[in-house]
Motif scaffolding. Structure first.
Motif, PDB file in Angstrom:
ATOM      1  N   TYR A  94      72.181  91.717  51.492  1.00 16.13           N
ATOM      2  CA  TYR A  94      73.231  90.700  51.463  1.00 16.13           C
ATOM      3  C   TYR A  94      73.739  90.336  50.072  1.00 16.13           C
ATOM      4  N   GLY A  95      73.033  90.751  49.005  1.00 18.79           N
ATOM      5  CA  GLY A  95      73.522  90.479  47.655  1.00 18.79           C
ATOM      6  C   GLY A  95      72.609  89.554  46.862  1.00 18.79           C
ATOM      7  N   VAL A  96      72.704  89.648  45.516  1.00 17.20           N
ATOM      8  CA  VAL A  96      71.787  88.917  44.634  1.00 17.20           C
ATOM      9  C   VAL A  96      72.020  87.412  44.659  1.00 17.20           C
ATOM     10  N   LEU A  97      73.162  86.953  45.122  1.00 21.22           N
ATOM     11  CA  LEU A  97      73.421  85.513  45.167  1.00 21.22           C
ATOM     12  C   LEU A  97      72.368  84.793  46.002  1.00 21.22           C
ATOM     13  N   TYR A  98      71.879  85.446  47.064  1.00 24.05           N
ATOM     14  CA  TYR A  98      70.857  84.845  47.921  1.00 24.05           C
ATOM     15  C   TYR A  98      69.544  84.657  47.159  1.00 24.05           C
ATOM     16  N   LEU A  99      69.228  85.605  46.283  1.00 25.64           N
ATOM     17  CA  LEU A  99      68.025  85.475  45.455  1.00 25.64           C
ATOM     18  C   LEU A  99      68.178  84.324  44.477  1.00 25.64           C
ATOM     19  N   LEU A 100      69.321  84.244  43.818  1.00 23.23           N
ATOM     20  CA  LEU A 100      69.518  83.259  42.761  1.00 23.23           C
ATOM     21  C   LEU A 100      69.501  81.837  43.302  1.00 23.23           C
ATOM     22  N   LEU A 101      70.254  81.579  44.364  1.00 26.64           N
ATOM     23  CA  LEU A 101      70.349  80.223  44.898  1.00 26.64           C
ATOM     24  C   LEU A 101      69.005  79.720  45.404  1.00 26.64           C
ATOM     25  N   SER A 102      68.307  80.552  46.167  1.00 25.45           N
ATOM     26  CA  SER A 102      67.017  80.128  46.706  1.00 25.45           C
ATOM     27  C   SER A 102      65.972  79.994  45.604  1.00 25.45           C
ATOM     28  N   ALA A 103      65.974  80.909  44.616  1.00 25.35           N
ATOM     29  CA  ALA A 103      64.968  80.880  43.555  1.00 25.35           C
ATOM     30  C   ALA A 103      65.114  79.644  42.677  1.00 25.35           C
ATOM     31  N   VAL A 104      66.350  79.276  42.352  1.00 28.80           N
ATOM     32  CA  VAL A 104      66.562  78.083  41.524  1.00 28.80           C
ATOM     33  C   VAL A 104      66.057  76.839  42.252  1.00 28.80           C
ATOM     34  N   GLY A 105      66.362  76.721  43.538  1.00 23.88           N
ATOM     35  CA  GLY A 105      65.884  75.581  44.306  1.00 23.88           C
ATOM     36  C   GLY A 105      64.375  75.508  44.363  1.00 23.88           C
ATOM     37  N   VAL A 106      63.717  76.653  44.588  1.00 22.43           N
ATOM     38  CA  VAL A 106      62.255  76.690  44.641  1.00 22.43           C
ATOM     39  C   VAL A 106      61.652  76.298  43.287  1.00 22.43           C
ATOM     40  N   CYS A 107      62.239  76.781  42.188  1.00 24.58           N
ATOM     41  CA  CYS A 107      61.719  76.465  40.859  1.00 24.58           C
ATOM     42  C   CYS A 107      61.796  74.966  40.560  1.00 24.58           C
ATOM     43  N   VAL A 108      62.880  74.323  40.955  1.00 28.19           N
ATOM     44  CA  VAL A 108      63.026  72.885  40.713  1.00 28.19           C
ATOM     45  C   VAL A 108      61.963  72.098  41.479  1.00 28.19           C
ATOM     46  N   VAL A 109      61.769  72.430  42.757  1.00 27.29           N
ATOM     47  CA  VAL A 109      60.740  71.759  43.556  1.00 27.29           C
ATOM     48  C   VAL A 109      59.349  72.013  42.977  1.00 27.29           C
ATOM     49  N   TRP A 110      59.074  73.250  42.591  1.00 26.31           N
ATOM     50  CA  TRP A 110      57.791  73.642  42.006  1.00 26.31           C
ATOM     51  C   TRP A 110      57.523  72.844  40.738  1.00 26.31           C
ATOM     52  N   PHE A 111      58.508  72.710  39.871  1.00 26.54           N
ATOM     53  CA  PHE A 111      58.344  71.961  38.620  1.00 26.54           C
ATOM     54  C   PHE A 111      58.011  70.502  38.900  1.00 26.54           C
ATOM     55  N   LEU A 112      58.746  69.870  39.805  1.00 20.57           N
ATOM     56  CA  LEU A 112      58.533  68.445  40.081  1.00 20.57           C
ATOM     57  C   LEU A 112      57.145  68.188  40.672  1.00 20.57           C
ATOM     58  N   ILE A 113      56.738  69.025  41.635  1.00 20.86           N
ATOM     59  CA  ILE A 113      55.405  68.868  42.227  1.00 20.86           C
ATOM     60  C   ILE A 113      54.322  69.040  41.166  1.00 20.86           C
ATOM     61  N   SER A 114      54.477  70.050  40.327  1.00 17.41           N
ATOM     62  CA  SER A 114      53.465  70.343  39.303  1.00 17.41           C
ATOM     63  C   SER A 114      53.394  69.235  38.263  1.00 17.41           C
ATOM     64  N   TYR A 115      54.537  68.676  37.888  1.00 17.96           N
ATOM     65  CA  TYR A 115      54.560  67.597  36.896  1.00 17.96           C
ATOM     66  C   TYR A 115      53.770  66.386  37.405  1.00 17.96           C
ATOM     67  N   VAL A 116      54.042  65.975  38.631  1.00 25.88           N
ATOM     68  CA  VAL A 116      53.347  64.810  39.198  1.00 25.88           C
ATOM     69  C   VAL A 116      51.846  65.094  39.323  1.00 25.88           C
ATOM     70  N   TRP A 117      51.494  66.287  39.795  1.00 23.92           N
ATOM     71  CA  TRP A 117      50.089  66.644  40.011  1.00 23.92           C
ATOM     72  C   TRP A 117      49.318  66.703  38.697  1.00 23.92           C
ATOM     73  N   LEU A 118      49.857  67.370  37.700  1.00 22.46           N
ATOM     74  CA  LEU A 118      49.165  67.499  36.415  1.00 22.46           C
ATOM     75  C   LEU A 118      49.035  66.141  35.723  1.00 22.46           C
ATOM     76  N   SER A 119      50.041  65.301  35.855  1.00 21.74           N
ATOM     77  CA  SER A 119      49.962  63.950  35.280  1.00 21.74           C
ATOM     78  C   SER A 119      48.806  63.174  35.897  1.00 21.74           C
ATOM     79  N   SER A 120      48.621  63.316  37.203  1.00 18.66           N
ATOM     80  CA  SER A 120      47.526  62.607  37.867  1.00 18.66           C
ATOM     81  C   SER A 120      46.166  63.142  37.438  1.00 18.66           C
ATOM     82  N   LEU A 121      46.068  64.466  37.190  1.00 17.69           N
ATOM     83  CA  LEU A 121      44.795  65.031  36.723  1.00 17.69           C
ATOM     84  C   LEU A 121      44.407  64.466  35.361  1.00 17.69           C
TER      85      LEU A 121
END
Length: 401
Positions: free
Chosen positions: A363-390
């Protein structure tokens, strides 16, 4: 990096590094050349190409947890030797495959050699906690070097000798690694009276409800989904869209790996000695996010090159750090089971990455880019909160971020 290790730890780290690196050849040596090769097999389609690449991760995931549990109960080495033999059989089948479905079966059997959790647990068992991150960094750096050599020579070997040869080479080196581990690496001596937590099915519930386990499982799954998706799409695009010949792919991959390894070594030392786990961890995620954003802005050949560079920097920042944190935050008596869950998610990520890459090819690389950026943002936010608590709980060193 080994000067602070004892002689016994050096022997263990070097031996396990060799075994892990050879084991990962099933992914690394084939990854840059497999998707273009699979297109030439009888019955191939974009979806089946993605399945053949990703099914390896699915099979790995299926047995990581039971193998990890068995290694806690009966020992690491018997599990590792059994899994390596299975992997050798699958590699031989892959070299003999003549159509896409026989390749899918071969990759599935390759994946049944699910020994990553037992190998990592063995390395953790045979090293002290204060040097364990460096031990994992040494293993990670060595794997990175193997990867650099693989992507340098795999396109050349595939171009002049053929991809089946790579399967046979992997089988031979895996046999050597199996013999070395069986006869030269010791089995940790853990007596029943020394256990605080006995092997039990209740331990499954314990780990399934542990916050640290869940977040680290998520992180390793996402990291390897990105790895396989990128290397399903980028080599295919280089060959069939940008007409960049396979024997020259090393010109992209080798500098990316070497630069990322040069960044990884001091970053790992900073994380462990100065307690900067949070900074290094989050920088790794941001680097991967930057790669997808740059690819989205530039597109074309140079966009793909930029994605590979940024991804490998993030990958090599996170690859030694994530399992090291897991072993620090998990009791030693359930370490094998914990790493079983961890590696299940790693290889499920690889499986999803293969399917993801197959859809992108269709279907094209646009599907990779849009989904990957969204996943990275969620991953960063979860990790920031978790590491701060540790840090606030005193489970890691001080952080200024």
């Amino acid at each position: 990096m080994l000067k602070e290790f004892t002689p016994q730890e050096i022997k263990a780290v070097l031996g396990i590094t060799f075994a892990v690196a050879v084991r990962m050849l099933g992914l690394f040596l084939l990854l840059p050349v497999l998707s273009p090769y699979l297109k030439t097999l009888e019955g191939a389609s974009p979806q089946l190409i993605g399945l053949a690449i990703g099914i390896y991760g699915f099979a790995q995931a299926f047995l990581q947890i039971p193998f990890g549990y068995i290694s806690d109960k009966y020992g690491r080495k018997p599990v590792i030797v059994f899994g390596m033999i299975t992997y050798i059989i699958g590699s031989l089948m892959g070299g003999l495959a003549t159509n896409i479905w026989s390749m899918v079966l071969a990759r599935f059997i390759q994946g049944f050699g699910a020994v990553s959790s037992a190998m990592i647990a063995l390395a953790a068992d045979l090293t002290r906690e204060e040097v364990r991150t460096r031990a994992f960094a040494h293993i990670g750096a060595s794997i990175g070097i193997v990867f650099a050599l693989s992507i340098t020579f795999a396109p050349l070997l595939a171009g002049y000798i053929g991809v089946p040869f790579l399967f046979f080479l992997t089988a031979f080196l895996s046999l050597v690694a199996t013999l070395y581990l069986a006869f030269f690496i010791p089995e940790p001596k853990i007596h029943a009276k020394d256990r605080e937590i006995r092997p039990s099915l209740k331990n499954f519930t314990l780990l399934l409800t542990d916050r640290n386990q869940l977040i680290l499982n998520f992180s390793i799954g996402i990291l390897h989904a990105f790895l396989v998706a990128i290397f399903t799409v980028i080599p295919y695009e280089l060959v069939y869209t940008y007409h960049f010949p396979k024997p020259r792919h090393w010109e992209i991959y080798l500098p990316a790996v070497l630069i990322s390894l040069m960044i990884m070594v001091p970053s790992t030392i900073v994380a462990e000695k100065r307690g900067k786990f949070k900074e290094v961890y989050l920088t790794g995620i941001l680097s991967i996010l930057a790669g997808f954003l740059v690819y989205d802005l530039i597109r074309g050949f140079w966009g793909g090159v930029a994605l590979v560079f940024f991804f490998f920097i993030g990958f090599h920042l996170l690859e030694p750090l994530v399992p090291s944190l897991l072993t620090k935050l998990t009791h030693r008596d359930i370490r094998g089971l914990s790493l079983g869950f961890f590696n299940t998610n790693q290889f499920l990520g690889a499986f999803v990455g293969g399917l993801w890459g197959g859809l992108v090819l269709k279907y094209g690389v646009l599907y990779l880019l849009l989904s990957a950026v969204g996943v990275c943002v969620v991953w960063f936010l979860i990790s920031y909160v978790w590491l701060s608590s540790l840090y606030s709980e005193g489970k890691l060193g001080k952080s200024s971020l």
